[in-house]
Structures are given as C-alpha cells and as structure tokens.
Design a protein around this motif. Structure first.
Motif, PDB file in Angstrom:
ATOM      1  N   VAL A 127      -3.668   5.663  -1.105  1.00  0.00           N
ATOM      2  CA  VAL A 127      -3.038   5.519  -2.422  1.00  0.00           C
ATOM      3  C   VAL A 127      -3.568   4.280  -3.137  1.00  0.00           C
ATOM      4  O   VAL A 127      -3.907   4.324  -4.330  1.00  0.00           O
ATOM      5  CB  VAL A 127      -1.506   5.436  -2.276  1.00  0.00           C
ATOM      6  N   LEU A 155       5.362   7.746  -3.537  1.00  0.00           N
ATOM      7  CA  LEU A 155       3.905   7.793  -3.357  1.00  0.00           C
ATOM      8  C   LEU A 155       3.316   9.037  -4.007  1.00  0.00           C
ATOM      9  O   LEU A 155       2.255   8.978  -4.645  1.00  0.00           O
ATOM     10  CB  LEU A 155       3.558   7.764  -1.870  1.00  0.00           C
ATOM     11  N   THR A 173      -7.294   4.857  -4.092  1.00  0.00           N
ATOM     12  CA  THR A 173      -7.423   5.833  -5.178  1.00  0.00           C
ATOM     13  C   THR A 173      -7.030   5.213  -6.517  1.00  0.00           C
ATOM     14  O   THR A 173      -7.697   5.436  -7.536  1.00  0.00           O
ATOM     15  CB  THR A 173      -6.539   7.056  -4.896  1.00  0.00           C
ATOM     16  N   THR A 174      -5.958   4.443  -6.506  1.00  0.00           N
ATOM     17  CA  THR A 174      -5.522   3.779  -7.738  1.00  0.00           C
ATOM     18  C   THR A 174      -6.568   2.765  -8.196  1.00  0.00           C
ATOM     19  O   THR A 174      -6.892   2.666  -9.392  1.00  0.00           O
ATOM     20  CB  THR A 174      -4.170   3.078  -7.517  1.00  0.00           C
ATOM     21  N   SER A 220      -9.082  14.725  -7.010  1.00  0.00           N
ATOM     22  CA  SER A 220      -8.035  13.705  -6.894  1.00  0.00           C
ATOM     23  C   SER A 220      -6.716  14.301  -6.418  1.00  0.00           C
ATOM     24  O   SER A 220      -5.937  13.629  -5.742  1.00  0.00           O
ATOM     25  CB  SER A 220      -7.827  12.989  -8.234  1.00  0.00           C
ATOM     26  N   THR A 228      -5.712  14.332  -2.721  1.00  0.00           N
ATOM     27  CA  THR A 228      -5.123  13.134  -2.137  1.00  0.00           C
ATOM     28  C   THR A 228      -3.659  13.351  -1.788  1.00  0.00           C
ATOM     29  O   THR A 228      -3.139  12.746  -0.846  1.00  0.00           O
ATOM     30  CB  THR A 228      -5.254  11.951  -3.121  1.00  0.00           C
ATOM     31  N   LEU A 229      -2.982  14.217  -2.524  1.00  0.00           N
ATOM     32  CA  LEU A 229      -1.583  14.530  -2.216  1.00  0.00           C
ATOM     33  C   LEU A 229      -1.451  15.099  -0.809  1.00  0.00           C
ATOM     34  O   LEU A 229      -0.508  14.761  -0.074  1.00  0.00           O
ATOM     35  CB  LEU A 229      -1.031  15.523  -3.240  1.00  0.00           C
ATOM     36  N   VAL A 274      -2.016  12.232   1.793  1.00  0.00           N
ATOM     37  CA  VAL A 274      -0.839  11.368   1.905  1.00  0.00           C
ATOM     38  C   VAL A 274       0.255  12.045   2.716  1.00  0.00           C
ATOM     39  O   VAL A 274       0.988  11.383   3.470  1.00  0.00           O
ATOM     40  CB  VAL A 274      -0.323  10.987   0.502  1.00  0.00           C
ATOM     41  N   VAL A 320       0.443   9.111  -6.846  1.00  0.00           N
ATOM     42  CA  VAL A 320      -0.818   9.835  -6.627  1.00  0.00           C
ATOM     43  C   VAL A 320      -1.012  10.912  -7.679  1.00  0.00           C
ATOM     44  O   VAL A 320      -2.126  11.101  -8.193  1.00  0.00           O
ATOM     45  CB  VAL A 320      -0.840  10.449  -5.209  1.00  0.00           C
ATOM     46  N   VAL A 347      -2.144   9.283 -10.944  1.00  0.00           N
ATOM     47  CA  VAL A 347      -3.553   8.874 -10.869  1.00  0.00           C
ATOM     48  C   VAL A 347      -4.461  10.099 -10.905  1.00  0.00           C
ATOM     49  O   VAL A 347      -5.510  10.096 -11.570  1.00  0.00           O
ATOM     50  CB  VAL A 347      -3.803   8.046  -9.592  1.00  0.00           C
ATOM     51  N   ALA A 348      -4.075  11.171 -10.188  1.00  0.00           N
ATOM     52  CA  ALA A 348      -4.891  12.385 -10.167  1.00  0.00           C
ATOM     53  C   ALA A 348      -4.977  13.013 -11.551  1.00  0.00           C
ATOM     54  O   ALA A 348      -6.047  13.485 -11.971  1.00  0.00           O
ATOM     55  CB  ALA A 348      -4.306  13.383  -9.170  1.00  0.00           C
TER      56      ALA A 348
END
Length: 244
Positions: A229, A162, A232-233, A210, A213-214, A217, A166, A169-170
C-alpha cells in the motif's frame, strides 16, 4: 551471509525501528516502522525512477522516426521490430528501463512476506508476530480478520481502510494511464503496431493493474500489505510528478 542470517538481521532492523517509533505510535510502532522502511526503499530507488521518466521522454522523441520505419516496413512486421530495436540501441534508449524500479523492490517485499509468515526466525520465536496495526496483527491476513470479527470487526475495519486507500490510488492510476494512452497512442504501443514484442498485450491490461493490488492486500500478511500500500501510493505520487 546466509539467507537465515539475512532474515535475522532484517528482523532486528524492523524491531529497532519499532523501538524508535514506539513513543509516537505505541502498539502500532512496528507498522509505522514498515511504512518508514518502505519509504526509505522507495527513496533509494527514486534515482532509477527519474531515469525511467527521462527514458520515456526520450522514447516519445523517437516517435517521428518510428513512424517513418512503420511506413517503410509496413508489410514486414519482423523487419519493423528489428529496425525499431536497432533505433533504440543507436539512440541508447532502453524500451524496458521503466521495469527496473519495480524489480528492485521485490527483495524488500519478499523479506517482509517471509518475516511475517514464519513462526521462527533464526531458530527463535518470531516476536514480530505479536505486533499489530491497531487491532489487526501484522502476521494475519484479511481471512483471519473476517474469522475474528467479520468485515466490520476491529481488525476488519483496518483492512477496510486499506482497501479504500488502495481503491482510491488505483482509480487515480487508471484515469492517468488511460489519459496517457489517449494522448500518446503510438508511444503506448497502440495505433498501428508495437515497438517491442509483447507490449501490446501489456498495454491492454495496463490501466487495470493497480486494481490487482486489492487482491494482494487481501491475501498477504498485513505487514507485507502495508509495504504494498505504501509503495503503491508513493508510485502514484512519484509518477504524477515525474511524468507530467
């Protein structure tokens, strides 16, 4: 409908989706149900995302007029802000319309967070906590995974996957946001003044949002992390398509 009955109804919905997906995903059916639920939420919000994209293009079209106002009221920042907001109202363009899609997703995230943080739902044992994504319980957190087998244990590897997704994506969002700000410095609130009070500070940290988000999660239950996740994706793909 009370809050508790709403939670119970939502729990039954997740269980029902998991039952439907069980032949395909087996023990990870509940995790797949959360991903599907997230996709359905984003699909419902998509018309607002399209409207937000149209709003951004409309705001970009106003830049020549805003530049004129900035030159006219260069020595009076308060008058400039008022004039810009009046222009937005006259042209029926909301400078904050892009916030609506994100705000409307908060209730769904809250429901998932509550469901997988509570041992009971409606006075009964919460059966959702027994579900897993591979080796990681949906009600557990990264700290639980670290305690159970370390970062490279069975549950830790789920989180590692994950985190990699993430981070990818970030990084994509970071490059895209920096490119947008470089190509549209006035639109993004840089280069000589703010269109809306407070947007300058937001724009300064926008490229890095972004990556936060880590942290999300890592600290929320895995079920809520899956929602984050997936959403965000979806956002990254959606914005790349709508904001070309």
């Amino acid at each position: 409908m009370s809050v508790f009955s709403l939670f119970s109804l939502f729990a039954h919905l997740v269980e029902h989706l998991a039952d439907l997906l069980q032949p395909l995903f087996h023990a990870s059916a509940a995790a797949a149900a959360i991903v599907l639920f997230t996709a359905l939420v984003r699909l419902l919000v998509h018309p607002l995302s399209r409207a937000a994209a149209r709003g951004q293009r409309a705001r970009a079209a106003l830049q020549p007029k805003i530049a004129e106002l900035r030159e006219k009221h260069a020595k009076d920042p308060q008058r400039l802000q008022k004039a810009v907001m009046e222009l937005h109202a006259e042209e029926k363009v909301s400078p904050l319309s892009g916030c609506l899609p994100g705000l409307l997703q908060l209730p769904a995230f809250f429901l998932l967070y509550h469901l997988f943080s509570s041992s009971t739902i409606g006075g009964e044992a919460n059966g959702l906590l027994s579900h897993r994504l591979l080796s990681a319980p949906l009600g557990g957190t990264w700290a639980d995974a670290l305690g159970a087998g370390g970062p490279f244990g069975p549950a830790g590897l789920v989180y590692l996957g994950l985190f990699v997704l993430v981070a990818a994506v970030a990084a994509f969002n970071y490059r895209r946001t920096k490119r947008m700000m470089a190509n549209n410095p006035v639109t993004m609130g840089a280069g000589g003044g703010e269109q809306v009070p407070g947007l300058g500070a937001v724009n300064a940290v926008m490229p890095f949002l972004s990556f936060f988000t880590l942290v999300t999660v890592a600290v929320v239950p895995l079920a809520a992390a899956l929602y984050v996740v997936t959403s965000t994706t979806w956002s990254a793909v959606e914005r790349a398509a709508l904001y070309q």
